[in-house]
Design an enzyme around this catalytic site. Structure first.
Site, short mmCIF file in Angstrom:
data_model
loop_
_atom_site.label_atom_id
_atom_site.label_comp_id
_atom_site.label_asym_id
_atom_site.label_seq_id
_atom_site.Cartn_x
_atom_site.Cartn_y
_atom_site.Cartn_z
N ASP A 1 0.96 -1.22 -0.17
CA ASP A 1 0.07 0.10 0.03
C ASP A 1 1.01 1.02 0.05
O ASP A 1 2.14 1.05 0.27
CB ASP A 1 -1.10 0.17 1.28
C1 BGC Z 1 -5.17 3.01 0.08
C2 BGC Z 1 -5.23 2.23 -1.00
C3 BGC Z 1 -5.11 3.30 -2.30
C4 BGC Z 1 -3.76 3.74 -2.30
C5 BGC Z 1 -3.23 4.65 -3.40
C6 BGC Z 1 -4.00 4.09 0.28
O1 BGC Z 1 -3.88 5.02 0.98
O2 BGC Z 1 -5.04 2.40 1.47
O3 BGC Z 1 -6.38 1.65 -0.74
O4 BGC Z 1 -5.14 2.26 -3.19
O5 BGC Z 1 -3.81 4.85 -1.14
O6 BGC Z 1 -4.23 5.59 -3.53
#
Ligand code: BGC
Length: 829
Positions: free
Chosen positions: A325
């Site tokens: 993530d």
């Molecule tokens: C989130 C993800 C997301 C990523 C990219 C993160 O803060 O937890 O679900 O895909 O950001 O935006």
């Protein structure tokens, strides 16, 4: 995540002393310099579990000598098995993975160390178009154009002319595989049409806590339902050619300071509850998995050998790649623990350094990380690209810039097609009718009062708040990275007025939520008053009305309870519609005699108004069912988000309720809910009869030994693909019964199968293990089938690390909800 924000200061504390820039480049086709580094491979990360003796595995999902009865020898994720309301075949993506792997190995073998490191390190410090970016790389005669990774699980984020689909929680509330598959197909087409390679969804964490801020992105509080929705969504998305990403792996059930909490979960609970949707995603051929921010049993998710190497890549036989993530990578050694790609590349946003990049090069150069592991990481990533045939000519280029609306990359390509029709249909199909004193569907109504700010448009327009971080007007999406821009937003008021023109009725409205005297005078003397209330939540980097992602309570926003009571005291035909991200406590008004009907509409996307009008006026007979329990008191639920902790004092979140999540807890503790999991009314009524259960004969000799073993209650060997083996997942029993529409409306019923394991098995009293959907005309009887597999009838034996049939008699109930059993049987095993 929104890249401009600075976040997760905590992560910096765990930065290796030697982390530094992996170099810079200026365009998406240049490479990251990594050979000049002399960084010593010493690192103070937080890996607290021993790294397993093998550094990685890439073995394919076991694929027997085809054909095996019940196994679909799918050649490609672009051509998955057809959707069925009772799936009886298991797809075999083994051959497609094998082909993709051999192409990827050939490509990676031509790359320099720089090229391989660039494949696994997100691009930062330069003009990027997508939320995640892998640079283009030239191999010997092969050109890899790089990867665009883009949110979200309900559409394409940060661009225009896209469709805003109903949220995951609505998809789950349909309990309809066909609609869920189609939503996946269309979302995949939208992403591909914009040039996205990897769509960052589905989001499949469990709705463990009713207040969980991101629950609406996912598929509810039951692992079986969530597993089905994950499976159909992945099959659908990938059939359109985009790579899906199952996220967030794993135990990421609240939005509070993510990197400062350890979810502590026992192995049986992990397997039976939280892993199930990930296992189903792997079986659907998912190309990528995103590891989460949190720790699991004191080890970060992205450097967790147990969850990544042992379970995902070995036990499930996952052949795609694991990405972090955004800023969830905590060390370079994560690579050994199973992380394949770091996103967005730098350690924290704009920190100008990476755990991969030059650090990874140094660790490989001095042998701390095996060169073969880097090869494996790069190969997994390129294999995902080949697996989806994204190497074929004609795959669209990225045609938008996520961060600059004026950039010339924004070609404003329209990927909406006719997807709005599905949005509307799913909005109606996911609406759950909770109460109906015979007033719905609306007939012969001459005067309507439409009440509440949730009935109308927001003052700032549908996209007035960044990442939908405001609750103003009808609620059709939560907030955070799991969002898209609305192309338009049809409000309930607009849709009901359009009906009024045709029906020659009159419509008044009152959208002020707090002027009770005003609203009472508006609704008095009207044939019906329809009150709209909502409740919002989202991702923790944005706080809305004091809610840091997670919900502070289970109460309707904008004084919804008082508004409903005010209206009900002035109009004896008050219908309540909720647009809520999750459960609400509705005790203040649910039994009010003047509240004549309640429609639970979730967050339904851009056609929210048309969808609710379709249900209100009877164009659609409600068939949605609750994907979670609505309790009488917030304290009746087994868990709630825990807040606290800090960068140096990791918060412990003990999943002490174990298997007893949602309805399983209410059943075991004998707590009466207001509306139970699986509940939902129809304008019609249905009768169940003639139950029959039949073993499915095993006609193949393949795996016959494993089946005999299982029937004897013995464990099977743990190993590569042991939890995704075909014999475990092909149908073992078919349960058939007759279903009759005894009402006067055509409509759909969702028969549900709950298994009752022997009491000393430690299982909850009832566990959902099957459902189907059937549409019937008044008076019609249909024979309906629900198939169950050995996996469905097993429990996880921690000691043996195996799915086993528990000793004793397994019984089951077929019925209309988790508490509305109609037919009872025993599994003849
Ligand atoms: C989130 C993800 C997301 C990523 C990219 C993160 O803060 O937890 O679900 O895909 O950001 O935006």
């Amino acid at each position: 995540m929104f890249p401009s924000k600075s976040l997760f200061v905590a992560a910096v504390l765990f930065v290796s002393a030697n982390a530094q820039s992996s170099g810079s480049s200026t365009t998406s086709t240049t490479t990251t310099s990594s050979t000049t580094s002399t960084i010593p491979p010493t690192e103070t990360g937080r890996i607290t579990l021993p790294i397993s003796s093998y550094p990685f595995t890439r073995f394919p999902t076991p694929s027997g000598p085809p054909p095996i009865t019940g196994v679909f020898p799918s050649a490609s994720p672009l051509d998955p098995p057809a959707v069925s309301s009772d799936p009886t075949i298991v797809p075999d993506f083994g051959p497609a993975w094998a082909e993709a792997w051999s192409k990827a190995q050939a490509f990676v073998s031509t790359l320099s160390m720089d090229g391989k490191v660039n494949l696994v390190t997100g691009v930062f410090l330069e003009s990027i178009l997508c939320v995640g970016n892998i640079a283009a790389i030239s191999g010997n005669g092969t050109y890899f154009p790089g990867l665009c990774l883009q949110d979200s699980p309900l559409g394409v984020r940060f661009t225009d002319f896209v469709t805003a689909f109903p949220a995951g929680i609505n998809a789950a509330a349909t309990w309809n595989r066909e609609l869920i598959r189609h939503r996946g197909v269309y979302m995949g087409a939208g992403h591909k049409g914009k040039g996205v390679n990897v769509a960052l969804g589905p989001m499949i964490n469990m709705g463990r806590n009713p207040e969980g801020g991101r629950n609406w992105e996912g598929f509810g509080a039951d692992p079986f339902l969530s597993g089905v929705a994950a499976y159909e969504t992945v099959l659908g998305m990938q059939s359109s050619g985009v790579q899906a990403c199952a996220k967030h792996y794993i135990n990421f059930e609240e939005a509070w300071y993510l990197t400062e909490e350890s979810s502590n979960v026992d192995d049986r609970t992990e397997h039976e509850i939280y892993l199930q949707p990930f296992l189903k995603s792997v079986m659907a051929g998912v190309a990528s998995v995103m590891c989460s921010y949190n720790l699991i049993n004191d080890t970060y998710a992205c450097e967790n050998d147990r969850t990544l190497n042992q379970i995902l890549k070995t036990e499930f036989g996952f052949q795609g790649y694991v990405m972090s993530d955004w800023s969830a990578t905590m060390s370079t050694l994560s690579a050994v623990a199973g992380l394949d790609m770091t996103m967005p590349g730098d350690i924290t946003m704009d920190s100008n350094n990476s755990y991969f990049g030059a650090n990874l090069t140094a660790f490989v150069n001095n042998g701390t990380i095996a060169a073969s592991r880097l090869d494996d990481m790069a190969t997994r990533i390129v294999a995902g690209w080949y697996f989806l045939q994204q190497d074929q000519p004609g795959y669209p280029n990225v045609s938008f810039n996520s961060y600059d609306a004026l950039d010339s990359h924004n070609l404003h390509i329209d990927v909406q097609d006719d997807h709005y029709e599905l949005v509307r249909q799913m909005g109606a199909s996911s609406t759950v009718l909770l109460k109906n004193n015979g007033v719905l569907p609306l007939k012969n109504i001459r005067s309507y009062s439409i009440v509440g700010s949730d009935a109308g448009p927001g003052l700032l327009g549908p996209n007035g708040y960044t990442d939908r971080s405001g609750d103003d007007g009808v609620l059709a999406m939560g907030w955070g990275s799991g969002t898209t821009q609305f192309p338009y937003l049809i409000t309930p008021l607009e849709a009901i007025q359009a009906r009024a023109r045709v029906n020659r009725s009159s419509v008044n409205w009152f959208l002020n939520d707090f002027d009770y005297t005003g609203v009472q005078s508006t609704v008095a003397e009207q044939d019906v008053a329809i009150v709209f209330v909502n409740a919002d939540s989202g991702e923790g980097y944005i706080t809305v009305a004091g809610n840091y992602g997670d919900r502070n309570n289970l109460t309707a926003w904008h004084g919804g309870d008082q508004l409903i009571l005010a209206v009900a005291s002035a109009n004896n035909n008050t219908i309540v519609v909720t647009h809520s991200v999750g459960p609400l406590i509705i005790e203040p008004w649910v039994d009010h005699p003047n509240v004549t009907a309640i429609l639970w509409a979730g967050i339904a996307g851009q056609e929210v108004g048309n969808a609710i009008a379709d249900v209100l006026f009877g164009d659609w007979n409600p068939s949605g069912r609750l994907p979670y329990t609505i309790a009488k008191n917030a304290s009746d639920y087994p868990s709630e988000p825990i807040h606290g902790g800090g960068p140096t004092s990791i918060l412990k979140i003990d999943y002490s309720e174990g298997l007893f999540v949602d309805y399983r807890w209410f059943d075991a503790m004998n707590i009466t809910p207001r509306y139970e999991f699986g509940y939902g009314l129809s304008y019609s009524t249905f009768e169940y009869s003639n139950l029959c259960i039949t073993p499915v004969a095993n006609v193949d000799s393949y795996d016959a030994g494993a089946i005999t073993n299982w029937e004897a209650g013995l464990p099977s060997l743990w190993g590569v693909g042991s939890s995704t083996a075909f014999w475990l997942h092909t149908p073992a029993y078919t349960i058939t019964f007759d279903l009759t529409n005894t009402g006067v409306y055509y409509g759909g019923e969702i028969p549900q199968l709950y298994v009752h394991f022997p009491t000393d098995s430690g299982e909850p009293p009832s566990v959902l293990k099957g459902f189907t959907n059937a549409n019937l005309s008044p008076g019609e009887t249909q024979s309906v089938t629900i198939s169950v597999s050995r996996y469905d009838l097993s429990i996880w034996d921690i000691g043996a690390q195996s799915w086993v049939k528990p000793n004793g008699t397994i019984t089951f109930t077929v019925g209309a909800s988790s508490r509305d059993g109609r037919l009872y049987g025993t599994v003849p095993v």
